[in-house]
Design an enzyme around this catalytic site. Structure first.
Site, PDB file in Angstrom:
ATOM      1  CG  ASP A 179     -99.424 -35.231  -5.837  1.00 16.35           C
ATOM      2  OD1 ASP A 179     -99.889 -34.889  -6.937  1.00 16.35           O
ATOM      3  OD2 ASP A 179     -99.241 -36.423  -5.527  1.00 16.35           O
ATOM      4  CG  HIS A 180     -98.706 -31.366 -10.790  1.00  9.39           C
ATOM      5  ND1 HIS A 180     -97.832 -32.413 -10.817  1.00  9.39           N
ATOM      6  CD2 HIS A 180     -99.365 -31.409 -11.972  1.00  9.39           C
ATOM      7  CE1 HIS A 180     -97.953 -33.050 -11.973  1.00  9.39           C
ATOM      8  NE2 HIS A 180     -98.886 -32.468 -12.696  1.00  9.39           N
ATOM      9  CG  HIS A 242     -99.137 -37.429  -9.675  1.00  6.50           C
ATOM     10  ND1 HIS A 242     -98.837 -36.384  -8.857  1.00  6.50           N
ATOM     11  CD2 HIS A 242     -98.236 -37.380 -10.688  1.00  6.50           C
ATOM     12  CE1 HIS A 242     -97.794 -35.720  -9.344  1.00  6.50           C
ATOM     13  NE2 HIS A 242     -97.411 -36.314 -10.462  1.00  6.50           N
TER      14      HIS A 242
HETATM   15  C1  BG6 Z   1     -95.061 -35.486 -13.136  1.00  6.83           C
HETATM   16  C2  BG6 Z   1     -94.266 -36.658 -13.605  1.00  6.83           C
HETATM   17  O1  BG6 Z   1     -95.184 -35.508 -11.731  1.00  6.83           O
HETATM   18  O2  BG6 Z   1     -96.357 -35.527 -13.705  1.00  6.83           O
HETATM   19  C3  BG6 Z   1     -94.183 -36.673 -15.115  1.00  6.83           C
HETATM   20  O3  BG6 Z   1     -92.962 -36.624 -13.043  1.00  6.83           O
HETATM   21  C4  BG6 Z   1     -95.553 -36.591 -15.725  1.00  6.83           C
HETATM   22  O4  BG6 Z   1     -93.495 -37.831 -15.583  1.00  6.83           O
HETATM   23  C5  BG6 Z   1     -96.351 -35.447 -15.124  1.00  6.83           C
HETATM   24  O5  BG6 Z   1     -95.407 -36.408 -17.118  1.00  6.83           O
HETATM   25  C6  BG6 Z   1     -97.802 -35.479 -15.583  1.00  6.83           C
HETATM   26  O6  BG6 Z   1     -98.456 -34.308 -15.167  1.00  6.83           O
HETATM   27  P1  BG6 Z   1     -99.730 -33.762 -15.959  1.00  6.83           P
HETATM   28  O7  BG6 Z   1    -100.183 -32.599 -15.147  1.00  6.83           O
HETATM   29  O8  BG6 Z   1     -99.256 -33.397 -17.329  1.00  6.83           O
HETATM   30  O9  BG6 Z   1    -100.712 -34.890 -15.999  1.00  6.83           O
END
Ligand code: BG6
Length: 493
Positions: A179-180, A242
């Site tokens: 989960d980045h 997230h």
């Molecule tokens: C991803 C989603 O996990 O996270 C995307 O699938 C979203 O839809 C993205 O745009 C957002 O990541 P960040 O790091 O740009 O906030």
């Protein structure tokens, strides 16, 4: 200030979906950055696989374009790119069929003892079959880890199928569900803030905190991912993973140590304490929206239905939820969550709003006393801000003002803010799963999300429309204002 780099042992990093969007946008740039920083050493190999018929030179060309496209010019240099490209090789492997697996086995032969990472940057539909082929081809050694991207399933039931399939081949300790958001600097800082300072923990509860807001707002639309997005929607795409992870880090009890299971045990307890939302209370506690045509920073943009070319879609591109954690620490302190595409600003933050002072000694000429707020800003402008009341400087009467004790990380440390993937990919190599989701967490999150989606499905009402470039449907404003609170706006205190 220069950040400290501790090199990792040499490893083999096999990417499935090596020509795809995730590999190009995130994995190759992240691995390049770590290589450039000196963290990747020795004869570490990155072996990309995909169906396309490419040779190593063709893949290196693709990788160079990815790095040049997604790494800032100030953060790359030609010699460094060239050195990194030498680590790359390419194999054409058919994930669903038999083609290429023998070549992969031959490439990995003789490297039994070194760390081996299989990164499945593919559609989740392939997670099970790739895992079983890795097992059948004898490629899973004790030092192997597998990384799977979200979404893990689309519901509790389908997540169980994915987890079972991957779990047949890998032990839970070998599975890294990424989960980045957990790799973002400020998210880790939240843990530092809570558990490396004595200041907050005594007041980190319902007696002192009025409510918490978590906003992840994006200005982009679905960016050519309509096929996936339309089957997911904002609640599966952002909240199930997230946003619930952020909520857990704010709400969890202090773990006994910063080890993977201690942290994840505490997060799991929070997921299991969430008050259920189903057909009885879904209208009072949630708002779903879908954007119409409007404007973004780049000009006029079409509505969601037009963008994905499916006029009948009821998929939500915005969601707001009033969540409640039913335990002693948090009873009576709601967590307002919201996320959406094509909103007014790209902004992700956690706002912890403290309760007002119990009694004021100041008369009305001093002005309004605004309750303290702790704002943890994930992006852009990562930092932490504590909003406090002070006396307006200068002679004259006692006039009060709310000012931020502001710590912008870029200003304070002057270091490059690494992308979340850089941190997480190296954690996989190091064998540290603390910032990855355990199976029971993913399943508990679905357990809470499923009834919300089911309740929406039973309702005849479509998602509420909002104009692209705004803050979502007005019902989302009403959701929080009904409780006498407002969504935080920067500078509004
Ligand atoms: C991803 C989603 O996990 O996270 C995307 O699938 C979203 O839809 C993205 O745009 C957002 O990541 P960040 O790091 O740009 O906030």
């Amino acid at each position: 200030m220069v950040s400290r780099v501790i090199s990792v042992d040499t490893f083999d990093f096999v990417i499935f979906g090596g020509t795809g969007d995730l590999a190009r946008r995130k994995l190759l740039p992240a691995l390049y950055q770590r290589d450039r920083a000196g963290q990747i050493v020795g004869d570490t190999r990155i072996i990309a696989t995909a169906r396309a018929n490419l040779d190593a030179a063709g893949y290196r060309k693709l990788a160079r374009e990815a790095i040049e496209g997604f790494v800032k010019p100030s953060e790359r240099d030609d010699a460094g790119i060239e050195a990194f490209l030498q680590r790359l090789s390419y194999l054409s492997v058919d994930a669903m069929g038999d083609g290429g697996w023998k070549d992969l086995a031959a490439t990995l032969k003789g490297a039994q003892d070194r760390i081996r990472v299989f990164y499945l940057a593919t559609s989740p539909d392939f997670f099970g079959v790739i895992s079983s082929k890795l097992g059948a081809n004898g490629l899973v050694t004790p030092a192997t880890r597998v990384v799977i991207e979200k979404p893990v399933g689309k519901s509790f039931k389908s997540a169980t199928v994915v987890n079972d399939a991957v779990g047949k081949v890998f032990t839970e300790q070998q599975i890294y569900r990424i989960d980045h958001y957990l790799g973002k600097e400020t998210v880790q800082n939240l843990m530092a803030l809570r558990f490396a300072n004595a200041l907050f923990e005594p007041i980190w509860n319902a007696a002192h905190i009025d409510h918490v807001q978590i906003t992840v707002a994006e200005t982009i639309g679905v960016e050519g991912r309509g096929g996936y997005y339309d089957t997911a929607g904002a609640v599966r795409d952002m909240v199930q993973n997230h946003i619930l992870q952020l909520l857990c880090l704010v709400a969890m009890e202090p773990p006994s140590a910063l080890d993977a299971d201690a942290v994840r045990d505490e997060k799991l307890k929070i997921l299991k304490s969430l008050k259920p939302i189903d057909e009885r209370n879904v209208n009072a506690l949630t708002v779903r929206g879908q954007y119409d045509a409007g404007a973004s920073a780049d000009g006029a943009v079409p509505g969601y239905l037009e963008e994905i070319g499916k006029p009948s879609s009821q998929t939500e591109t915005f969601v707001a939820i009033k969540a409640e954690v039913e335990n002693w620490r948090w009873a009576g302190t709601p967590f307002y969550l919201r996320s959406g595409k094509r909103l007014a600003e790209r902004m992700s933050e956690i706002v912890v709003s403290f309760r007002p002072i119990p009694h004021s000694i100041f008369d009305s000429s001093a002005g309004q006393i605004i309750a303290n707020q702790l704002v943890i800003r994930l992006q852009p402008d990562e930092g932490v801000k504590l909003q406090i009341m002070i006396k307006d400087p200068g002679p004259g009467g006692m006039r009060l003002r709310s000012v931020p004790l502001d710590m912008s990380f870029a200003d304070a440390f002057g270091v490059r803010n690494p992308d979340a993937y850089e941190r997480l990919v190296m954690d996989v190599v190091r064998g540290n799963p603390t910032l990855f989701m355990r199976r029971d967490e993913v399943e508990a999150a679905w357990h809470w999300i499923d009834p919300i989606i089911e309740a929406w499905g039973q309702s005849a009402a479509p998602p509420k429309a909002y104009r692209a470039g705004t803050w979502g449907p007005s019902a989302a404003v009403a959701l929080i204002e009904r409780d006498g609170r407002t969504w935080h706006e920067d500078g509004a205190g």
